[in-house]
Design a protein around this motif. Structure first.
Motif, short mmCIF file in Angstrom:
data_model
loop_
_atom_site.label_atom_id
_atom_site.label_comp_id
_atom_site.label_asym_id
_atom_site.label_seq_id
_atom_site.Cartn_x
_atom_site.Cartn_y
_atom_site.Cartn_z
N ALA A 59 2.22 42.83 107.36
CA ALA A 59 2.07 42.21 106.05
C ALA A 59 0.70 42.61 105.36
CB ALA A 59 2.37 40.74 105.81
N GLY A 60 0.65 43.16 104.23
CA GLY A 60 -0.69 43.27 103.73
C GLY A 60 -1.48 44.86 104.01
N HIS A 61 -0.51 45.56 104.53
CA HIS A 61 -1.23 46.69 105.03
C HIS A 61 -1.71 47.50 103.82
CE1 HIS A 61 -1.42 50.11 108.14
NE2 HIS A 61 -1.09 50.96 106.91
N TRP B 48 -3.13 47.56 99.43
CA TRP B 48 -3.27 46.55 98.74
C TRP B 48 -2.23 46.20 97.71
CZ3 TRP B 48 -8.10 44.30 98.23
CH2 TRP B 48 -9.15 44.65 98.76
N HIS B 49 -2.07 44.93 97.43
CA HIS B 49 -1.13 44.44 96.67
C HIS B 49 -1.29 42.98 96.02
CE1 HIS B 49 -0.30 42.46 100.60
NE2 HIS B 49 0.50 41.61 99.86
N SER B 50 -0.54 42.66 95.35
CA SER B 50 -0.21 41.24 94.76
C SER B 50 1.02 40.54 95.27
CB SER B 50 -0.30 40.96 93.16
OG SER B 50 -0.23 40.01 92.63
N ASP B 51 1.29 39.56 95.90
CA ASP B 51 2.43 39.07 96.43
C ASP B 51 3.41 38.92 95.42
OD1 ASP B 51 1.48 38.90 99.16
OD2 ASP B 51 0.75 37.07 98.75
N LEU B 52 4.63 39.39 96.04
CA LEU B 52 5.94 39.33 95.22
C LEU B 52 6.12 40.06 93.80
CD1 LEU B 52 6.47 37.74 97.94
CD2 LEU B 52 7.89 36.40 96.69
N LEU C 275 -0.46 30.92 100.08
CA LEU C 275 -1.48 29.69 100.99
C LEU C 275 -1.16 30.39 102.37
CD1 LEU C 275 0.10 28.11 98.34
CD2 LEU C 275 -1.91 26.47 99.46
N LEU C 276 -2.08 30.49 103.18
CA LEU C 276 -2.16 31.55 104.36
C LEU C 276 -2.90 30.88 105.38
CD1 LEU C 276 -0.93 33.90 105.73
CD2 LEU C 276 -2.91 35.11 105.41
N HIS C 277 -2.21 29.99 106.54
CA HIS C 277 -2.82 29.22 107.30
C HIS C 277 -2.81 29.72 108.77
CE1 HIS C 277 -2.71 24.91 109.49
NE2 HIS C 277 -3.83 25.28 109.25
N ASP D 117 -9.53 40.58 109.51
CA ASP D 117 -9.80 39.82 108.18
C ASP D 117 -8.84 40.38 107.25
OD1 ASP D 117 -12.39 39.58 109.92
OD2 ASP D 117 -13.20 41.19 108.93
N THR D 118 -9.08 39.57 106.06
CA THR D 118 -8.13 39.68 104.92
C THR D 118 -9.24 40.05 103.74
OG1 THR D 118 -6.55 38.25 105.75
CG2 THR D 118 -6.45 38.78 103.41
N LEU D 119 -9.07 41.20 103.19
CA LEU D 119 -10.00 41.57 101.79
C LEU D 119 -9.14 41.07 100.55
CD1 LEU D 119 -10.65 43.46 104.26
CD2 LEU D 119 -11.51 44.93 102.75
N PHE E 24 -6.33 29.89 99.94
CA PHE E 24 -5.37 29.93 98.88
C PHE E 24 -5.78 30.79 97.82
CE2 PHE E 24 -4.03 26.56 95.33
CZ PHE E 24 -2.88 27.32 95.01
N TRP E 25 -5.00 31.86 97.59
CA TRP E 25 -5.22 32.90 96.53
C TRP E 25 -4.58 32.66 95.47
CZ3 TRP E 25 -3.79 34.53 101.41
CH2 TRP E 25 -2.80 35.48 101.42
N ASP E 26 -5.06 33.36 94.20
CA ASP E 26 -4.23 33.47 93.08
C ASP E 26 -3.80 34.88 92.89
OD1 ASP E 26 -3.49 33.51 90.20
OD2 ASP E 26 -5.15 32.39 89.82
N ARG F 75 -3.39 39.04 119.74
CA ARG F 75 -2.35 38.23 119.05
C ARG F 75 -3.04 37.55 117.76
NH1 ARG F 75 1.76 35.73 122.62
NH2 ARG F 75 1.52 33.84 121.48
N ARG F 76 -2.08 37.64 116.80
CA ARG F 76 -2.60 37.19 115.45
C ARG F 76 -1.51 36.57 114.90
NH1 ARG F 76 -3.21 38.83 109.84
NH2 ARG F 76 -5.23 37.99 108.93
N LYS F 77 -1.59 35.20 114.45
CA LYS F 77 -0.39 34.52 113.86
C LYS F 77 -0.75 33.58 112.74
CE LYS F 77 1.92 31.23 116.10
NZ LYS F 77 3.24 30.43 116.84
N TYR G 88 0.58 31.29 109.00
CA TYR G 88 1.72 30.90 108.21
C TYR G 88 1.65 30.92 106.67
CZ TYR G 88 3.91 28.42 112.65
OH TYR G 88 4.39 28.23 113.80
N ARG G 89 2.56 31.38 106.13
CA ARG G 89 2.29 31.65 104.62
C ARG G 89 3.46 30.93 103.79
NH1 ARG G 89 2.66 37.80 101.76
NH2 ARG G 89 4.67 36.89 101.24
N THR G 90 3.01 30.34 102.61
CA THR G 90 3.87 29.80 101.45
C THR G 90 3.29 30.72 100.39
OG1 THR G 90 2.33 28.08 101.04
CG2 THR G 90 4.45 27.56 102.32
C1 SIN Z 1 -0.39 39.25 103.38
O1 SIN Z 1 -0.23 40.16 102.69
O2 SIN Z 1 -0.13 37.80 102.82
C2 SIN Z 1 -0.89 38.91 104.55
C3 SIN Z 1 -2.23 39.01 104.83
C4 SIN Z 1 -2.99 38.88 106.26
O3 SIN Z 1 -2.43 38.88 107.24
O4 SIN Z 1 -4.17 38.94 106.21
#
Ligand code: SIN
Length: 287
Positions: free
Chosen positions: A103-105, A107-111, A122-124, A134-136, A255-257, A273-275, A277-279
């Motif tokens: 997910a997020g490979h 650049w994008h805006s979700d959905l 919201l990513l926990h 990291d997430t940019l 939590f991003w906009d 390992r990386r895990k 949870y996202r809503t």
């Molecule tokens: C995503 O695109 O929502 C995932 C971002 C991430 O795994 O850092």
């Protein structure tokens, strides 16, 4: 219970983002605290809540304060018993992926491929790698505002197609664990047309709304012109002057906009390992 007077919003020294101090997301938000967080989210676009030892129920309850939640098309990667929760993870159990590992490979805006894309995500953090992951986040208001005037004039009013399938086959080739989609899943993610420049429905600020992950073409232009223009626009998004890089800490909730930022997952070595949870909260139809 935390009240808003206890909350501190500390802006990052970055083109976007702030840390929220003094709020336990495990406790229901008072209306006053909600108003404070809502305002900070509009002002800073990415909010970081550190050390949140919350359950999926609490994560979902906090997310729901901002609107109805969306269900990701890859139902395979829902957290069992919580359809609103997508597992973002590179972990495999018994040879099977437990979550969406890439997910997020891009650049994008979700959905953005839905008629009503995500207002916010919201990513926990559940389990973090010792290295990478990291997430940019890029401030796409600033990208729009600082584009050359001729380019701004050229793209304002144009519309572009977004589809979930835009790079699905390419991602599947890199990551053969990505499941084939059923006919029902494909029908659920029919291409949509969105404005190339959208207006934030709450702040009125404009933002660039085409992404290298989901945008396939500008529908108002011939194919080669559209491809060249998209390629040019995509070059602005990763520029360092627009980007905040989030280095995850244990139990962070971010939590991003999605109306103000695009994001990218930087990835981590496969053996770590990386895990998370996202809503995702449903937003408005872009205009
Ligand atoms: C995503 O695109 O929502 C995932 C971002 C991430 O795994 O850092």
């Amino acid at each position: 219970m935390a009240v808003s007077t206890d909350i501190e919003i500390r802006a990052f020294d970055a083109p976007l983002g702030a840390e929220v101090i003094g709020l336990d997301l495990g406790v229901p938000l008072s209306d006053e605290a909600f108003a404070r967080i809502h305002r900070a989210h509009l002002d800073h676009h990415v909010l970081v809540f550190r050390d949140q030892r919350i359950t999926p129920e609490q994560h979902i309850a906090f997310s729901r304060r901002f609107g109805p939640l969306q269900i990701h098309v890859l139902r395979q990667f829902q957290l069992a018993g919580y359809p609103e929760m997508l597992i973002v993870s590179n972990i495999k159990e018994n040879g099977q992926p437990i979550g969406l590992g890439d997910a997020g490979h891009f650049w994008h805006s979700d959905l953005s491929y839905k008629e009503q894309p995500s207002l916010g995500s919201l990513l926990h953090a559940q389990e973090l790698p010792a290295e990478g992951g990291d997430t940019l986040f890029s401030n796409v208001h600033r990208v729009w505002e600082e584009l050359p005037a001729t380019l701004r004039k050229r793209i304002e009013g144009l519309r572009a197609e977004h589809t979930y399938l835009a790079r699905y086959a390419e991602l599947q080739q890199r990551n053969p664990w990505r499941p084939n989609l059923t006919a029902e899943q494909v029908a659920e993610v029919k291409p949509v047309v969105q404005p190339v420049v959208r207006t934030h429905p709450e702040t009125g600020r404009k933002a660039l709304f085409v992404s290298e992950h989901f945008t396939t073409r500008i529908v108002d232009l011939p194919e080669d012109e559209s491809a060249d223009l998209l390629r040019e626009l995509f070059t602005y998004i990763p520029r360092s002057e627009y980007v905040y890089r989030h280095q995850w800490r244990d139990h962070d909730l971010v939590f991003w906009d999605n109306r103000s930022v695009q994001h990218l997952a930087a990835g981590c070595p496969d053996h770590l390992r990386r895990k998370l949870y996202r809503t995702t909260v449903e937003g408005d139809t872009p205009f």
